[in-house]
Every structure is written in C-alpha cells, then in structure tokens.
Design an enzyme around this catalytic site. Structure first.
Site, mmCIF file in Angstrom:
data_model
loop_
_atom_site.group_PDB
_atom_site.id
_atom_site.type_symbol
_atom_site.label_atom_id
_atom_site.label_comp_id
_atom_site.label_asym_id
_atom_site.label_seq_id
_atom_site.Cartn_x
_atom_site.Cartn_y
_atom_site.Cartn_z
ATOM 1 C CE LYS A 54 -4.424 -1.324 0.268
ATOM 2 N NZ LYS A 54 -5.499 -0.810 -0.609
ATOM 3 C CB SER A 305 -1.060 -8.071 -1.309
ATOM 4 O OG SER A 305 -2.014 -8.738 -0.508
#
Length: 408
Positions: A54, A305
C-alpha cells in the site's frame, strides 16, 4: 468512464518510488511449485516497508499534492495496510495525517499506524463505514482524501508491482493478484497487459467479500454484504468505479477462495516457505492451490500483498487449517471407569502413530452410566489418511466415538 490511468503514469510512479520503497524480491517457491505442478514465483510485498504494497500508491499520490494541499494535511480510511502506507508516506513528506479505521481492525495495525505518526480514529465495523466517516472529516477540515484504491495516482503506484515482476521474470504466463477495492489488481493488470497482452491475469477475492467478482458478473457495481473473513484487508463491500472498468478490460478472470482455503494457504506458506502473510496476502496462493490443475507446466507469478497479521489470529488460523487438512482431530468417547481403561484408549492411538496433545475426563456428561467416564482426546496426525487409519483402529477395538470441534 475514462480510467484516468495509463502506463506512462505507472512508469513515472516507478521513478518516483525509487529509493523510497523496497524493490521486493520475486522468489522462486520450490515447495509450492512441486505441490502445484507450476513454476511459481512469489512477489514478496509482505516484506515491503510497512508490511504491504500500500505504501506504493499512498506515497505516489502524496507526491502529487500541491503545497497548499500538503499544509491542509491528508485523511484516509483503511482496515490497516493503507493506513500504515499513508502514515509512513505523510510523515516522510512532513504532512499531517488522520486515518479512520474500523473498530474491529487488528490491534497490531492500529498500533503500527499510530507509531508511524498518524492520528487514528476508530469508526464503523467494516471499511465502508470507516470510509464514510473519513469523507465527513475531509469535508469539515479541508484535508485531501487519500483513497485506498479509487485514485489514479494510487492505482499507478500499485501498478509498479507488475512492472517489477516482468523485469525480474519477463516470461511469466499467469499472474495471480488479490482484489479488494481493486487498486492493486487494476494497476498490475494495466501494467502487465501493456507490456505483454498474452499474460493471463487472475484476480482473487475472499468468498466472504466478493464485491468485484459480483460486479463483473453483473456488469455493474453493486454493494454486497461482507461476512467476516481472515482476509480483512480486502473485505470491501463496494469496489471502486475507477478500478472497475480497468479490471473489466484487463483482468481475464476473477475467482474466490473460502476461509478454509485461505487458512490452508497461510499454513503452507508459513510451514514450507518460512513466509508470514496476512489473510489478504495469502489469497493468491490460496487460489493457485485451489485451481492448480488448470495451470500445470506454466510459469506463474503470485503476489503476497501483505504480512501485517494480527498475532492473536495466528493460532486460530493454524488450528483451523490443521483440522481442515486432517492433521488435528478431537474425538469424544466413553470408557469403563476402571483402572487401565484410559491407558488402553491412549495406547491404541499412540501405537498407530498418533500424537495425543491433550485429554479431558468427565463423569458428568449426559448419557453416561454410573460405570462410565467420558473422555475427550485431541490428537495430531500426519495427514487425513493417517487420521482415518487411527479412527478405523479405534472402531476395530470397539470404541464408539464422534469427532467434535477442537476446543469444544
């Protein structure tokens, strides 16, 4: 609707992020390759700064703020990973940040966000409720809202992952990418398909939060009911109207994975690859394990992720996976209440290779005679076949039993 994102923006984001983020490894996963029959390469964004991808999008977005916008600060909403990415990026750039997180966000993510310099406000029970509160803050304070996925600069930042993967392995044939609101999937798919349209991009959602899957099936964005999932980082009820058309155009297929498949993928990564992933970080591997037969012999990339898992969840996830794969079992039975009977029961298990983890005896269980004792045994086995062999031996020795949930 125009996507407002193009490949040139992704390449510019890659230049902007140089020296700020880690260019994470694309690791050949030997054990997973052997298990699935593919040549698997894992993109280790779980080892990224802040513990997830992110930061790429958040930093790229904030680099494009005007000086006036920077002075007014930024506000964001997040289940955790975007929060940390925004906090680290804002602090690095000298910008005040306020993050609205769901009340049930993992404590570790709340604490990390605060430690990285952000003010944290807890509101709502899912991301979408936190998002609504963050929009109110934007309106009342004049701060810039840094959207976790529905922003061109955020999407471009996340797309740098796809560029890095193909720089490391240009001949990948399939790439698995997680989908929540769609930022990483949109960016990666746009980048990958621009570089090589022949590569198949598979998006993955949690079965309990299938908003983008449902949107693509219906050919329109809808809000879906989100059930509890260990993949809390992608538990989004309504996908982005900016990410949706990009995913429609560039993602070949979206699949969903169950909570059991997620827990099994988490355990396999931990046990065989020495990698810790959060639930959302493991969805790509969960999908590969579930659909491996379709990709045998191909060169596959899968994005891990994030790795920001709530430490309190790890035991529950592992236990669920062990039970699901037949490696941990709890049985309840009754034995005669006399010397040697408990030893006989436990010996039947241990003589056949079972490892007894715990026992509990109770004479007050309903249905027992005054001459019986109820026994609960938690045992560990090699696999489902070994478990079946032990249960068959117990049957052969005359024990009547039933399996129950571990801990109940």
């Amino acid at each position: 609707m125009s996507t407002a994102v193009n490949f040139q923006m992704i390449k510019e984001a890659q230049q902007n992020l140089a020296g700020i983020i880690k260019k994470t490894d694309l690791l050949f996963a030997e054990s997973l390759s052997a298990k699935t029959g593919v040549e698997l390469h894992l993109k280790l964004e779980n080892l990224q700064k802040s513990g997830s991808f992110k930061i790429r999008g958040a930093y790229n977005k904030m680099l494009h703020l005007t000086e006036a916008e920077k002075r007014n600060g930024v506000v964001a909403s997040s289940a955790g990973n975007h929060a940390q990415g925004v906090a680290i990026s804002a602090t690095h750039l000298g910008i005040k940040s306020t993050i609205v997180m769901p009340k049930n966000a993992p404590f570790a993510k709340i604490s990390a966000t605060r430690n990285n310099g952000a003010e944290v406000i807890l509101a709502g029970n899912i991301y979408d409720e936190a998002y609504a509160q963050a929009r109110k803050l934007k309106a009342s304070t004049g701060a810039t809202f840094v959207h976790p996925f529905n922003d061109p600069y955020v999407i471009a930042g996340q797309g740098t992952i796809g560029v890095e993967m193909l720089e490391a392995q240009p001949d990948l044939e399939v790439i698995f990418v997680p989908i929540g609101g769609g930022g990483i999937a949109a960016g990666v798919a746009l980048a990958v398909k621009t570089i090589n349209p022949a590569i198949k991009v598979i998006g993955v959602q949690a079965e309990n939060a299938p908003s983008m899957y449902e949107a693509v099936q219906a050919d329109k964005i809808e809000t879906v009911a989100v059930k509890r999932t260990i993949a809390d980082g992608i538990a989004v009820a309504r996908p982005g109207d900016m990410t949706f058309p990009i995913i429609q155009k560039y993602v070949d297929e979206i699949v969903t994975v169950s909570e059991t498949e997620l827990s099994e993928a988490f355990l396999f990564l931990l046990e065989n690859c020495n990698l810790v992933c959060e639930g959302a970080g493991a969805v790509s591997v969960a999908a590969l394990l579930a659909y491996a037969d379709r990709f045998k012999g191909q060169k596959v990339g899968a994005i891990l992720s994030g790795g920001n898992i709530d430490i309190n969840m790890i035991e529950s996830i592992i236990n669920h996976a062990l039970v699901a794969t037949g490696r941990r079992t709890q049985i309840k039975t009754a034995i005669n209440h006399q010397p040697g009977e408990l030893t006989r029961l436990l010996s039947c298990i241990s003589d056949n290779g079972g490892n007894v983890l715990s026992t509990y005896q109770n004479r007050n269980r309903k249905g027992l005679s005054m001459y019986q004792m109820g026994v609960t045994v938690v045992l560990e086995t090699i696999d489902a076949q070994h478990k079946a062999e032990i249960l068959n031996e117990l049957n052969a020795h005359g024990y009547e039993f039933y399996e129950s949930s571990v801990g109940k």
